[in-house]
Write a protein that holds these residues in place. Structure first.
Motif, PDB file in Angstrom:
ATOM      1  N   PHE B  37      31.260  39.084  18.436  1.00 49.62           N
ATOM      2  CA  PHE B  37      30.551  39.583  19.738  1.00 49.62           C
ATOM      3  C   PHE B  37      31.329  38.948  20.988  1.00 49.62           C
ATOM      4  N   HIS B  38      32.713  38.812  20.852  1.00 48.09           N
ATOM      5  CA  HIS B  38      33.655  38.624  21.748  1.00 48.09           C
ATOM      6  C   HIS B  38      33.658  37.630  22.904  1.00 48.09           C
ATOM      7  N   SER B  39      32.660  36.360  22.241  1.00 48.86           N
ATOM      8  CA  SER B  39      32.535  35.338  23.130  1.00 48.86           C
ATOM      9  C   SER B  39      33.350  34.136  22.433  1.00 48.86           C
ATOM     10  N   THR B  40      33.916  33.472  23.414  1.00 47.61           N
ATOM     11  CA  THR B  40      34.896  32.231  22.815  1.00 47.61           C
ATOM     12  C   THR B  40      34.076  31.135  23.174  1.00 47.61           C
ATOM     13  N   THR B  41      32.854  30.819  23.628  1.00 48.51           N
ATOM     14  CA  THR B  41      32.346  29.670  24.111  1.00 48.51           C
ATOM     15  C   THR B  41      32.016  28.857  23.052  1.00 48.51           C
ATOM     16  N   LEU B  42      31.270  29.163  21.922  1.00 44.65           N
ATOM     17  CA  LEU B  42      31.249  28.260  20.913  1.00 44.65           C
ATOM     18  C   LEU B  42      32.290  27.685  20.331  1.00 44.65           C
TER      19      LEU B  42
END
Lengths: 115, 261
Positions: B37-42
């Protein structure tokens, strides 16, 4: 430290006072020897400092030992009070928040893709 | 206050194992979320939590050992066993990557041209920067031993200087390797040569950074008078780890850089 211009390297190099570069020549009244070099000056009298001189800070370990050994029942990770509590609560908040965020993200990731 | 009638360390209840485990969960799930999902937040949250856990856990160990005196000889023996076993596990970790390298290089497939190095790969000259890197790490092994002897002899200034020199040599190695990585004529995507080269040397570089960090912490602790001439296990553990990193490099140099070129 006296310098002379070295014809070989075309740079200033160290020299004895007798060979030092000076257009008017070295003043005869100046002493030939440089003052004795002192590399480190103790900040206390030797009689006060004892056998060692403090280098880069005084030893605070005995005070810290007394502080951390007070029997107040506080666990070691909170022993310092406010700074420990702040860091602990921040870490715990990120932990709990992170678990919730993770479970939500995994739940969303597990949903089948809509065609 | 109740006094214990034994020399072992009954640890205060601590939240750090939980926060460490959660950080592992967040980093691994975060990796999967990043890939899909291209999100590095987690993953970033997991990394931050890992750093917080490491800082506080090891800070507490220093408090328990240096300030509260819990690290009696039997406790220290346990810590020594622990460090030895951890380094042994790391040896096995690297062994796997060496196995992969030798598996591919001893019997090169036709797709590679039946030769090693594979066709089209211009290897690095082992007698240029890699040889300098070898000299740098060997020198750092000498300086860390010098630091150890300085600590044992109570020579505070020499210990600080030799330890600082060791750390500088470690940084120099890292800088040289980073430059080599940037200038290399091949990438990790260049077949099995690229894969084995960059994974093995990459993990080694990571361990150099970890070792340098460990030594830096020791330098700070030495400045703060934590180590005595009789009791300085934190430093010894860092020195063991550093020697391990040095030995891994020697194997890498002989196998991948020299024999494999």
């Amino acid at each position: 430290m006296y310098y002379k211009f070295s014809g070989f390297t075309q740079k200033l190099t160290g020299a004895a006072p007798t060979a030092a570069y000076n257009p008017q020549g070295l003043k005869l009244s100046l002493p030939a020897e440089s003052p004795t070099m002192i590399f480190a000056t103790p900040t206390k009298l030797v009689s006060e400092a004892g056998s060692t001189v403090e280098y880069l800070g005084t030893n605070k370990v005995p005070d810290l030992q007394k502080f951390f050994q007070t029997s107040d029942g506080v666990p070691v990770h909170l022993k310092r009070g406010y700074p420990d509590r702040l860091l602990y609560r921040t870490t715990m908040a990120l932990t709990v928040g992170g678990v919730v965020y993770c479970l939500v993200a995994l739940y969303i990731a597990a949903q089948p893709k809509k065609k | 206050m109740a006094h214990q009638a034994h020399a072992y360390h009954m640890v205060d209840p601590s939240p750090w194992p939980l926060t460490g485990a959660v950080s592992a969960l967040l980093m691994t799930s975060g990796l999967a979320i990043w890939m899909h999902f291209h999100s590095t937040t987690l993953m970033s949250l997991g990394l931050v939590l890992l750093l917080l856990t490491m800082y506080q856990w090891w800070r507490d160990i220093i408090r328990e050992g240096t300030f509260q005196g819990h690290h009696t000889p039997p406790v220290q023996k346990g810590l020594r066993y622990g460090m030895i076993l951890f380094i042994t596990s790391e040896v096995f970790f690297f062994l796997g990557f060496f196995w992969a390298f030798y598996h591919s290089s001893l019997a090169p497939t036709p797709e590679l041209g039946g030769c090693w190095p594979p066709t089209g790969i211009t290897t690095l000259n082992p007698f240029e920067v890699p040889l300098l890197n070898t000299a740098v790490l060997l020198a750092s092994g000498v300086t860390v031993t010098w630091a150890h002897h300085s600590i044992m002899e109570g020579q505070r200034k020499q210990a600080l200087q030799s330890l600082a020199l060791t750390i500088l040599l470690g940084f120099y190695f890292t800088a040289l390797q980073a430059m080599e990585y940037y200038e290399a004529p091949f990438t990790i995507a260049d077949g099995v040569y690229g894969s084995t080269f960059f994974v093995a040397t990459g993990f080694h570089g990571l361990h150099v950074i970890i070792g340098s960090t460990f030594l830096t912490v020791c330098l700070l602790r030495q400045m703060l008078h934590h180590f005595t001439s009789e009791h300085h296990f934190g430093f010894e553990a860092a020195a063991w780890y550093w020697h391990f990193v040095d030995v891994v490099w020697l194997f890498l140099y002989i196998s991948i850089y020299w024999w494999g070129s």
